[in-house]
Design an enzyme around this catalytic site. Structure first.
Site, PDB file in Angstrom:
ATOM      1  N   CYS A 269       0.792  -1.236   0.000  1.00 10.75           N
ATOM      2  CA  CYS A 269       0.000   0.000   0.000  1.00 10.75           C
ATOM      3  C   CYS A 269       0.824   1.286   0.000  1.00 10.75           C
ATOM      4  CB  CYS A 269      -0.958   0.007   1.184  1.00 10.75           C
ATOM      5  SG  CYS A 269      -2.253  -1.218   1.002  1.00 10.75           S
ATOM      6  N   LEU A 270       1.650   1.494   1.028  1.00  7.53           N
ATOM      7  CA  LEU A 270       2.297   2.810   1.169  1.00  7.53           C
ATOM      8  C   LEU A 270       3.075   3.235  -0.081  1.00  7.53           C
ATOM      9  CD1 LEU A 270       1.223   2.905   4.029  1.00  7.53           C
ATOM     10  CD2 LEU A 270       3.520   3.371   4.859  1.00  7.53           C
TER      11      LEU A 270
END
Ligand SMILES: NC(=O)c1ccc[n+]([C@@H]2O[C@H](COP(=O)([O-])OP(=O)(O)OC[C@H]3O[C@@H](n4cnc5c(N)ncnc54)[C@H](O)[C@@H]3O)[C@@H](O)[C@H]2O)c1
Length: 451
Positions: A269-270
Site C-alpha cells: 500500500c504505502l
C-alpha cells in the site's frame, strides 16, 4: 443484510468474513481458482492471524460462501468491490481491475434492477468512484468506502475499526451502509466520494512521511560518533503532544511506531499509493515536493542501510551476508515491495553471496530473487553459521534470540529495525541511525568490527 464482495484478497476476505461474523450473509466472489479453492475449504490463501478461525466459522454457519459465480451478487443489498489496484506505468494507478469488476457488476445487476449500494473498497484516486456511477442505473448508489486495515492485524483492525469512512451522494445509501457497519460501533465518517478517497491517501501519506522523516534523522545521526537516532526520537516521543499523560501515566500512541528509524516502508500500500497520488498530480500539472521527497528518502534507504555493512566489513563482493526477514514486515507473508528484498537486491548488486531466512515467506514467493542468487535457509542458527554480517530487516518473533546466536558464530549484526536492546547491540554491532564505529572498512580484511 445480504452482502457480496468481489475480490477475496487481503481486504475482500477480511471484509467478507468480518461482516459474516457480525450477522450478515456474505457471498465472496473470487476469480482466481486457486484462491477460491483454498477459501472454500476454510484456508485463507495468505497468512493473516485470526482469519482462518473467522473464515471457518463463517463457512460452518453458512454466513459466508465463496464462489466464482458473479450472478450471485444480484441477491445482495450491498456489493463491495475489493479487487487489486496495482502500480501501472511510472507509478500511476492501474484501475483496470476495478473498472472491469464494476463494468461486469453493472451488467449483472441490471438483470434484476432494485435499490442497492455498490461500494468501492479498493484504494482509488479521488474522482474514480464518481466516474464509475455512469456504468450503473440510478437505482444503484456508488459509494467510496476505503479500507484502512494493516496486514498482520487485519482482522482486529476490521472488527475494531477506528472509523468507517463512506463517501456517497445518496442519503438512503449512506444510511444503509451505517446500518451494515453499526454492530462494529466505530465512528462513521460520511462525506463525498472524493473526500473519502483522498482521506485514504492522506492517511497512508502521513505514515510514509513519518517513516521517511525518521530515516532522514537516522542519516543525520549516523554522521556523529556519539549520536543514536533511537535516543533522539525517544526524546521527541516524550513531547506530551505525542505522548499525553493520562492519570499521571505516559500514554504511547501507536503512531509513534512510525516515528522510528528502519529499513524504509514497503508493502502493498504505502509505496504504491504515494506513487499513484504523485503520478496523478503530475498528470494534472501539479508538483508536490514534500510527497516526492518522502518517496526519494524511502527509495534510497535500503542502499543506505546496506552501505553501513559495507563501511564496516569493506568490499562486500564475494562475502556471505545474511538477511533476516523477507516479508515487508513481521506477521505477514506478503513480500510486495519488501525492504528486506530491496536490501537483498542491493547486496547482490555489490556481489555479496546472500542468504536469508523468513519463517512465513514461501519459496515460490521469492523465486525471482532466488534466480538472481539468493539462497534461503531454514532458521536463524543456520543463517548465522554461514554469514559474516547479517541485516535484521523485520521484527519477526523468531529472531528474538538473534544476538546470542550471532555471538556464538562471531557474526556482525546490523539492526535495521532498531529491535535489539542496548546491551544486545553494545558497541560491537551496527544499527541504522548510529555511526559505524570504525569508519570506512575498505581494507577488505573480512573481520567483523572488534568489541
Ligand atoms: N492489503 C492491504 O493491506 C490493504 C489495506 C487497505 C487497502 N488496500 C487496498 O485494497 C485493494 C485490494 O488489496 P488486496 O491487498 O486485498 O489485493 P489482493 O491482490 O490480495 O486481492 C484482490 C483479489 O481480487 C481478485 N479479483 C480481481 N479481479 C476480480 C474480479 N473481476 N472478480 C473476482 N475477483 C477478482 C483477485 O484474484 C484477488 O484475489 C487495493 O486497492 C489495495 O490498495 C489493501
Amino acid at each position: 443484510m445480504k452482502v457480496a464482495v468481489i475480490g477475496c484478497g487481503y481486504v475482500g476476505l477480511v471484509t467478507g468474513a468480518g461482516l459474516a461474523s457480525i450477522g450478515h450473509h456474505v457471498v465472496g466472489v473470487e476469480s482466481d481458482p486457486q484462491r477460491l479453492a483454498a477459501i472454500s475449504v476454510g484456508t485463507p490463501p495468505f497468512h493473516e492471524p485470526g482469519l482462518p478461525a473467522l473464515l471457518e466459522s463463517g463457512l460452518r454457519d453458512g454466513a459466508f460462501e465463496a464462489t466464482a459465480d458473479l450472478d450471485r451478487i444480484v441477491e445482495a443489498d450491498v456489493v463491495f468491490v475489493a479487487v487489486q489496484t496495482p502500480p501501472g506505468e511510472n507509478g500511476s494507478i492501474d484501475l483496470s481491475f476495478v473498472r472491469e469488476a464494476a463494468r461486469r457488476a453493472a451488467e449483472t445487476l441490471a438483470t434484476q434492477p432494485r435499490r442497492r449500494v455498490l461500494a468501492i473498497r479498493s484504494t482509488v484516486l479521488p474522482g474514480t468512484t464518481d466516474a464509475l456511477r455512469t456504468l450503473f442505473d440510478d437505482r444503484t448508489a456508488v459509494a467510496a468506502n476505503p479500507e484502512f486495515l494493516q496486514e498482520g492485524t487485519a482482522v482486529q483492525d476490521f472488527l475494531r475499526s477506528d472509523r468507517i469512512v463512506v463517501g456517497v451522494h445518496e442519503a438512503w445509501a449512506r444510511e444503509l451502509l451505517a446500518e451494515l457497519y453499526a454492530p462494529l460501533g466505530a465512528p462513521f465518517v460520511a462525506s463525498t466520494p472524493a473526500t473519502a478517497e483522498l482521506a485514504k491517501y492522506a492517511s497512508n501519506a502521513l505514515l510514509a512521511t513519518l517513516i521517511s522523516f525518521s530515516n532522514e534523522f537516522a542519516s543525520i545521526s549516523e554522521s556523529f560518533p556519539d549520536v543514536d537516532v533511537e535516543e533522539v526520537l525517544g526524546a521527541v516521543h516524550l513531547d506530551r503532544r505525542l505522548s499525553p499523560r493520562v492519570d499521571g501515566a505516559v500514554v504511547r500512541p501507536g503512531i509513534l511506531a512510525f516515528l522510528k528509524a528502519g529499513c524504509g516502508y514497503g508493502g502493498s500500500c504505502l509505496p504504491k499509493d504515494l506513487s499513484a497520488l504523485i503520478a496523478s498530480r503530475q498528470a494534472a500539472g501539479e508538483e508536490h515536493p514534500l510527497l516526492e521527497a518522502v518517496r526519494t528518502v524511502n527509495d534510497s534507504q535500503a542502499g543506505r542501510v546496506v552501505g553501513l555493512l559495507e563501511r564496516s566489513l569493506g568490499n562486500l563482493a564475494g562475502r556471505p551476508i545474511g538477511v533476516l526477514g523477507l516479508a515487508f514486515k513481521a506477521g505477514t507473508d506478503d513480500v510486495r515491495t519488501s525492504p528486506g528484498l530491496r536490501a537483498v537486491e542491493e547486496l547482490l548488486t555489490r556481489g555479496a553471496e546472500v542468504f536469508a531466512y523468513d519463517p512465513l515467506v514461501r519459496l515460490e514467493a521469492v523465486l525471482p530473487w532466488r534466480e538472481q542468487g539468493l539462497t534461503l535457509v531454514d532458521g536463524v542458527q543456520e543463517l548465522m553459521s554461514k554469514v559474516q554480517g547479517c541485516l535484521i530487516a523485520t521484527g519477526d518473533p523468531a529472531f528474538a534470540a538473534v544476538a546470542d546466536v550471532a555471538a556464538l558464530h562471531g557474526t556482525l549484526l546490523l539492526d535495521g529495525r532498531r529491535l535489539l536492546a542496548a546491551d544486545e547491540l553494545g558497541s560491537r554491532h551496527l544499527a541504522v541511525g548510529r555511526a559505524v564505529p570504525h569508519g570506512p572498512g575498505d581494507d577488505d580484511a573480512g573481520t567483523p568490527v572488534p568489541s
